[in-house]
Design a protein around this motif. Structure first.
Motif, PDB file in Angstrom:
ATOM      1  N   GLN A  10      27.118  73.768  40.461  1.00  0.00           N
ATOM      2  CA  GLN A  10      27.809  74.125  39.240  1.00  0.00           C
ATOM      3  C   GLN A  10      28.696  73.027  38.708  1.00  0.00           C
ATOM      4  OE1 GLN A  10      30.294  77.429  40.227  1.00  0.00           O
ATOM      5  NE2 GLN A  10      31.450  76.332  41.769  1.00  0.00           N
ATOM      6  N   ASP A  11      28.966  71.985  39.500  1.00  0.00           N
ATOM      7  CA  ASP A  11      29.863  70.941  39.013  1.00  0.00           C
ATOM      8  C   ASP A  11      29.132  69.815  38.312  1.00  0.00           C
ATOM      9  OD1 ASP A  11      28.630  69.788  41.128  1.00  0.00           O
ATOM     10  OD2 ASP A  11      30.431  69.437  42.319  1.00  0.00           O
ATOM     11  N   ARG A  12      27.846  69.980  38.025  1.00  0.00           N
ATOM     12  CA  ARG A  12      27.111  68.920  37.349  1.00  0.00           C
ATOM     13  C   ARG A  12      27.520  68.854  35.888  1.00  0.00           C
ATOM     14  NH1 ARG A  12      20.947  69.013  38.089  1.00  0.00           N
ATOM     15  NH2 ARG A  12      21.205  66.834  37.543  1.00  0.00           N
ATOM     16  N   THR A  13      27.461  67.658  35.300  1.00  0.00           N
ATOM     17  CA  THR A  13      27.843  67.459  33.922  1.00  0.00           C
ATOM     18  C   THR A  13      26.864  68.151  32.993  1.00  0.00           C
ATOM     19  OG1 THR A  13      28.759  65.315  34.494  1.00  0.00           O
ATOM     20  CG2 THR A  13      28.311  65.705  32.174  1.00  0.00           C
ATOM     21  N   VAL A 124      25.167  55.471  46.214  1.00  0.00           N
ATOM     22  CA  VAL A 124      25.693  56.573  47.025  1.00  0.00           C
ATOM     23  C   VAL A 124      26.074  57.747  46.133  1.00  0.00           C
ATOM     24  CG1 VAL A 124      27.639  57.295  48.467  1.00  0.00           C
ATOM     25  CG2 VAL A 124      26.463  55.144  48.954  1.00  0.00           C
ATOM     26  N   ALA A 125      26.766  57.452  45.032  1.00  0.00           N
ATOM     27  CA  ALA A 125      27.192  58.513  44.121  1.00  0.00           C
ATOM     28  C   ALA A 125      25.990  59.232  43.509  1.00  0.00           C
ATOM     29  CB  ALA A 125      28.082  57.931  43.029  1.00  0.00           C
ATOM     30  N   LEU A 126      24.971  58.474  43.119  1.00  0.00           N
ATOM     31  CA  LEU A 126      23.786  59.069  42.499  1.00  0.00           C
ATOM     32  C   LEU A 126      22.969  59.882  43.500  1.00  0.00           C
ATOM     33  CD1 LEU A 126      22.736  56.071  40.243  1.00  0.00           C
ATOM     34  CD2 LEU A 126      23.647  58.274  39.480  1.00  0.00           C
ATOM     35  N   ILE A 127      22.843  59.371  44.716  1.00  0.00           N
ATOM     36  CA  ILE A 127      22.121  60.123  45.755  1.00  0.00           C
ATOM     37  C   ILE A 127      22.885  61.395  46.101  1.00  0.00           C
ATOM     38  CG2 ILE A 127      21.350  60.090  48.156  1.00  0.00           C
ATOM     39  CD1 ILE A 127      20.946  57.037  47.805  1.00  0.00           C
ATOM     40  N   GLY A 133      25.328  67.675  44.508  1.00  0.00           N
ATOM     41  CA  GLY A 133      26.116  67.993  43.326  1.00  0.00           C
ATOM     42  C   GLY A 133      27.010  66.834  42.902  1.00  0.00           C
ATOM     43  N   ARG A 134      27.506  66.923  41.675  1.00  0.00           N
ATOM     44  CA  ARG A 134      28.258  65.825  41.076  1.00  0.00           C
ATOM     45  C   ARG A 134      29.533  65.490  41.849  1.00  0.00           C
ATOM     46  NH1 ARG A 134      28.997  63.079  36.353  1.00  0.00           N
ATOM     47  NH2 ARG A 134      31.155  62.555  35.846  1.00  0.00           N
TER      48      ARG A 134
END
Length: 506
Positions: A10-13, A124-127, A133-134
């Protein structure tokens, strides 16, 4: 939901154009979109930390070896890697080209590693965003930036940071390829990245064991993925075949110093992997908390983090040992992804932010140590101080003698040459053939030292340690050739070495 498909947390942009998104002019909307990107702030934080005082620590022996190899002509470099260091040949060629554009200062030769670590933080952030989740991706990327060893090897003129980036990028490309298994372009990108991993460091190909786990998880429902993965992975490994063949021949010479690991080595190497026992414990604890709803994602990330060390530990009980912590730095992105997911399991943004701040403060002592003048050394050697002394008191016609005894790995000659100006390179009295001309790592010295001493009025002597008589550090024949014609008129003892000025007496 398909295994290892993008997280629907649910925290995805919200996507552009949704009801919750305020439309803006194209350029402004694009800029704001970049600022909201999950990869941006981890990348910037990592770049800031790795660039901070990047040139302050003196280059240590391995970095000097990188500079010495990369400073050679292309022909000399290619000839050398056929005899030694073939597994690092790709990096040397890259650094050779980089130095041709950006120069060879300490900052310049380390810059690729800093950029690579920043790129890894973005991966790392994208994976993490894709798997958990974001918020998990953002936390994992920022946590990666805070790991002390990231700054340590972001300051290193060696290939390890580039290897970490190549493995992280290959992991991201694999996940994207599995999203569209019919896209040959995506599998080609993955194959190219796997080839880069092998060309930069063969040991890092053990990351494919973790990738295989992801493929198995998805192949249950999409068998095409297994065939495409095998073809792409084998193509990438084939690209590194020349390095594999040469590396096997040279392994006994290059890494014979690595001891065969014991059972406890699987536990004791963790503090070294992070350059901090505290961070090792914190990341491992957070990684355990990641085993929540997304168990398939946790299994994949754990396999990527754990299987390579186990594989290396196993094969290191043969003729050659490969089990050394810096060869396994490429597992850190997987640990950061897991730790980011575990950290955000608390569901409180304030607590996540507070935890990152506390971790950053607790790692300050390790970060400060890494940036001291001898932060890269096992035992400090003041090459820069020796070069400064020679430069300050130099006179035209001066020569120099370097200690190339049994401890030549200290590379006193290369270290002093690096810090001396290009237009101040005294004649090396006992040098017979340079390492570059020999297509090797080490030079050769003249067999008749007395015949190699010419008519220089002054000779600088650079030796290791702090012996009362610096000449005692030289081989007997060299010391005798100098004693018969020169006397020491000044001595300066620096960290790890001594510089003396010899004046001709007859």
């Amino acid at each position: 939901m398909a295994l290892l498909s993008p997280s629907s947390a649910q925290d995805r942009t919200p996507p552009a154009g949704s009801a919750d998104t305020v439309q803006a002019p194209g350029a402004q909307q694009g800029f704001k979109g970049v600022l909201r990107s999950v990869w941006l702030w981890p990348a910037l934080a990592t770049l800031a930390l790795t660039m901070y005082q990047i040139g302050r620590p003196q280059l240590w022996e391995d970095e000097l070896n990188s500079w010495d190899m990369a400073a050679r002509s292309t022909d000399q470099l290619l000839a050398a890697v056929q005899r030694v260091d073939a597994v690092l040949g790709t990096y040397y060629l890259f650094l050779h080209a980089w130095m041709g554009v950006f120069g060879d200062s300490a900052t310049a030769v380390r810059m690729p590693s800093a950029l690579a670590m920043a790129g890894t933080a973005a991966c790392v952030a994208l994976i993490g965003q894709r798997l958990f989740g974001r918020r998990a991706g953002l936390a994992g990327g920022l946590l990666f930036a805070l790991i002390p060893v990231v700054s340590r090897y972001g300051h290193e003129a060696r290939p390890y940071a580039l290897v970490v980036l190549a493995v992280a990028l290959s992991t991201l490309l694999l996940l994207r390829a599995m999203d569209r298994p019919t896209s040959w372009w995506r599998w080609t990108g993955y194959a190219v990245c796997v080839g880069a991993v092998g060309l930069l460091h063969l040991v890092a190909l053990t990351a494919l064991a973790g990738h295989l786990v992801a493929v198995i998880l998805r192949a249950r429902s999409e068998r095409l993925i297994a065939w495409r993965f095998c073809l792409a992975a084998l193509t990438g490994v084939a690209c590194a075949a020349p390095v594999v063949l040469l590396g096997r021949e040279q392994a006994a010479r290059q890494i014979s110093w690595i001891p065969q690991p014991e059972m406890w080595s699987l536990l004791t190497f963790w503090p070294q992997l992070y350059a901090s026992a505290l961070v090792a414990g914190a990341v491992t604890t957070l990684a355990v908390l990641a085993w929540g709803e997304r168990r398939d994602a946790a299994l994949f990330a754990t396999a990527l983090a754990v299987l390579p060390p186990l594989a290396l530990w196993t094969v290191s009980h043969g003729d050659v040992s490969y089990f050394f912590y810096r060869y396994l730095l490429f597992t850190l992105p997987a640990w950061a992804v897991l730790a980011g997911a575990g950290l955000t399991a608390v569901r409180s943004r304030a607590m996540v932010a507070a935890a990152l701040v506390v971790l950053g403060l607790l790692t300050l002592p390790e970060q400060q140590v890494l940036r001291k003048p001898y932060g890269h050394f096992w035992q400090g050697l003041d090459y820069q101080g020796a070069a400064r002394t020679i430069q300050k008191f130099h006179r035209p016609g001066d020569a120099v003698v370097y200690d190339r005894g049994p401890d030549y790995w200290r590379m006193l000659d290369v270290g002093v040459r690096f810090y001396l100006p290009d237009d101040l390179q005294p004649r090396d009295v006992f040098l017979a053939e340079s390492a570059a001309d020999r297509h090797d790592l080490w030079p050769s010295e003249c067999q008749d030292p007395a015949a190699c001493v010419k008519d220089e009025q002054r000779i600088w002597l650079v030796v290791g340690g702090s012996e009362g008589d610096p000449l005692e550090a030289l081989p007997a024949a060299q010391a005798e050739a100098l004693r018969s014609r020169y006397t020491a008129t000044g001595t300066e003892r620096l960290t790890g070495l001594t510089v003396a000025l010899l004046q001709r007496t007859r």
